[in-house]
Design a protein around this motif. Structure first.
Motif, short mmCIF file in Angstrom:
data_model
loop_
_atom_site.label_atom_id
_atom_site.label_comp_id
_atom_site.label_asym_id
_atom_site.label_seq_id
_atom_site.Cartn_x
_atom_site.Cartn_y
_atom_site.Cartn_z
N THR A 1 0.85 -1.19 0.00
CA THR A 1 0.00 0.00 0.00
C THR A 1 0.89 1.24 0.00
O THR A 1 2.09 1.15 0.28
CB THR A 1 -0.93 0.01 1.23
N ASP A 2 0.29 2.39 -0.31
CA ASP A 2 1.08 3.62 -0.34
C ASP A 2 0.95 4.44 0.93
O ASP A 2 1.63 5.47 1.09
CB ASP A 2 0.70 4.48 -1.55
N HIS A 3 0.07 4.00 1.85
CA HIS A 3 -0.05 4.75 3.10
C HIS A 3 -0.61 3.87 4.22
O HIS A 3 -1.28 2.87 3.96
CB HIS A 3 -0.96 5.98 2.91
N ILE A 4 -0.31 4.27 5.44
CA ILE A 4 -0.83 3.62 6.65
C ILE A 4 -1.73 4.63 7.33
O ILE A 4 -1.35 5.79 7.52
CB ILE A 4 0.34 3.21 7.57
N ASP A 5 -2.92 4.21 7.69
CA ASP A 5 -3.86 5.16 8.28
C ASP A 5 -3.48 5.56 9.71
O ASP A 5 -3.52 6.74 10.05
CB ASP A 5 -5.28 4.57 8.25
N ILE A 6 -3.12 4.58 10.53
CA ILE A 6 -2.75 4.87 11.92
C ILE A 6 -1.42 4.17 12.20
O ILE A 6 -1.34 2.94 12.22
CB ILE A 6 -3.82 4.37 12.91
N TYR A 7 -0.37 4.96 12.40
CA TYR A 7 0.96 4.42 12.66
C TYR A 7 1.21 4.52 14.16
O TYR A 7 1.24 5.60 14.73
CB TYR A 7 2.02 5.20 11.88
N GLN A 8 1.38 3.35 14.80
CA GLN A 8 1.37 3.29 16.25
C GLN A 8 2.75 2.96 16.83
O GLN A 8 3.46 2.11 16.31
CB GLN A 8 0.37 2.22 16.71
N PHE A 9 3.06 3.62 17.94
CA PHE A 9 4.28 3.31 18.69
C PHE A 9 3.96 2.13 19.59
O PHE A 9 3.12 2.23 20.49
CB PHE A 9 4.71 4.52 19.51
N HIS A 10 4.62 1.00 19.37
CA HIS A 10 4.28 -0.26 20.02
C HIS A 10 4.64 -0.28 21.50
O HIS A 10 4.14 -1.09 22.27
CB HIS A 10 4.98 -1.42 19.30
N HIS A 11 5.52 0.61 21.90
CA HIS A 11 5.97 0.66 23.30
C HIS A 11 6.61 2.02 23.51
O HIS A 11 6.95 2.72 22.55
CB HIS A 11 6.98 -0.46 23.58
N VAL A 12 6.81 2.40 24.78
CA VAL A 12 7.51 3.65 25.05
C VAL A 12 9.00 3.47 24.77
O VAL A 12 9.57 2.40 24.99
CB VAL A 12 7.31 4.11 26.52
N ASP A 13 9.61 4.53 24.26
CA ASP A 13 11.06 4.57 24.06
C ASP A 13 11.59 5.62 25.04
O ASP A 13 11.45 6.81 24.82
CB ASP A 13 11.39 4.94 22.62
N ARG A 14 12.20 5.16 26.11
CA ARG A 14 12.61 6.07 27.18
C ARG A 14 13.82 6.91 26.82
O ARG A 14 14.19 7.84 27.56
CB ARG A 14 12.86 5.28 28.47
N ARG A 15 14.48 6.60 25.71
CA ARG A 15 15.71 7.32 25.36
C ARG A 15 15.55 8.28 24.18
O ARG A 15 16.45 9.05 23.89
CB ARG A 15 16.83 6.32 25.05
N THR A 16 14.43 8.21 23.50
CA THR A 16 14.21 9.10 22.37
C THR A 16 13.21 10.18 22.75
O THR A 16 12.09 9.87 23.15
CB THR A 16 13.69 8.32 21.15
N PRO A 17 13.58 11.46 22.65
CA PRO A 17 12.66 12.53 23.04
C PRO A 17 11.50 12.63 22.07
O PRO A 17 11.63 12.33 20.88
CB PRO A 17 13.53 13.79 22.99
N PHE A 18 10.35 13.05 22.59
CA PHE A 18 9.17 13.17 21.73
C PHE A 18 9.36 14.22 20.64
O PHE A 18 8.73 14.14 19.59
CB PHE A 18 7.93 13.47 22.56
#
Length: 329
Positions: free
Chosen positions: A121-138
């Motif tokens: 497909t050419d797009h994803i409707d809802i792209y979800q973060f599967h878990h928190v990443d404690r080292r990458t800032p939002f």
């Protein structure tokens, strides 16, 4: 099928979400395709997957199965609200190479392109973060997401397994950047596991996220496991066997099944129908291995649980109550 808005968005989604985690590991491609056709025919338009599904050496396989189904045409892709996830390590041949997991801008860019290829497909409707990443800032995460939205590769962002404070952090950061932020949260939530009611669900409601419960039968514990065991000797699977070793849990489940029998209902359908009564819940994820399991889940949408029965369920499985009263005063 009934539909509702996904959180504060204008997106209309079915009140059941088709989970695809079994596609590949437990359900072959042909059966998976039939289940998706059945789901679409029943009006389910919200399909959920993840890049790591397939697991182990076969991670990515589930997205591939969805991709070959979309490739059959017939308007399949246009009718589906497609959600997938990023976080898990996708290094080839079991490698755990740096930057092949979590939520760095590098991995998000790499992972979305790989998912799009597998999903055909050419797009994803809802792209979800599967878990928190404690080292990458939002700030970094949202910068990467903003680029993907501008490129038309994704439309919305969601979270999974986020605690309440991370939902707040994510959306406050997005607001400062002028972005929409998270629109959904997938969390473990069912009659037997209600801790999400303390902070996760209130945070989701406060920030306008649709709540998507996963494991609505708590690993089979709420699916009539004791009755099946008594009638035909079928052993419980999933997390149920370990849980049932606790006499208190076994007694609780027996009380549940007795109450369900008294009302002439089926345990699995009741567990799903209960979630559909809960504030903030968009729709639970059902992960059928067979078409029959999907049909049973669909029946739950039309199930109207009497008020006295809801009271009984609440007595059998009392929730923790809101925060901070649940642990303070």
């Amino acid at each position: 099928m009934e539909y509702t808005q996904l959180g504060r968005t204008g997106l209309k989604v079915s009140r059941l979400v088709l989970g695809t985690m079994n596609f590949g590991p437990q359900t072959d491609e042909a059966t998976s395709h039939r289940i998706m056709d059945t789901a679409l025919a029943a009006g389910i338009n919200y399909f959920d997957t993840a890049n790591v599904y397939g697991w182990g050496d076969n991670k990515g396989r589930t997205e591939e199965i969805l991709g070959t189904w979309f490739a059959q045409g017939g308007g399949r892709r246009d009718k589906v609200v497609l959600a997938t996830k990023v976080y898990g390590n996708m290094g080839a041949d079991g490698e755990t190479w740096p930057n092949h997991d979590k939520l760095s801008a590098v991995n998000i860019r790499r992972a979305v392109d790989a998912s799009l290829k597998r999903l055909q497909t050419d797009h994803i409707d809802i792209y979800q973060f599967h878990h928190v990443d404690r080292r990458t800032p939002f700030e970094e995460i949202w910068q990467a997401i903003d680029v993907l939205i501008q490129q038309g590769k994704i439309l919305y962002a969601g979270s999974s397994n986020f605690p309440g404070y991370k939902i707040a952090q994510a959306n406050e950061t997005a607001a400062r950047r002028g972005g929409l932020g998270l629109v959904s949260e997938q969390c473990l939530y069912n009659l037997a596991e209600r801790r999400a009611e303390m902070e996760i669900i209130p945070a989701a409601q406060e920030y306008g996220l649709g709540v998507i419960p996963w494991s609505p039968l708590h690993g089979g514990l709420l699916g009539g496991v004791l009755k099946k065991e008594a009638q035909d000797g079928r052993r419980a699977s999933g997390r149920a066997p370990d849980a049932l070793n606790d006499p208190a849990v076994r007694a609780q489940v027996q009380s549940y099944e007795d109450a369900v029998d008294k009302h002439g209902l089926r345990p699995g359908e009741v567990a799903l129908a209960w979630l559909l009564t809960r504030p903030g819940v968009t729709g639970p994820i059902v992960g059928p291995r067979t078409e029959a399991q999907l049909t049973s889940a669909v029946d739950a949408v039309a199930l109207d649980l009497p008020e006295d029965f809801l009271t009984t369920l609440n007595e059998i499985f009392p929730g923790p109550g809101p925060s901070p009263e649940a642990f303070a005063w």
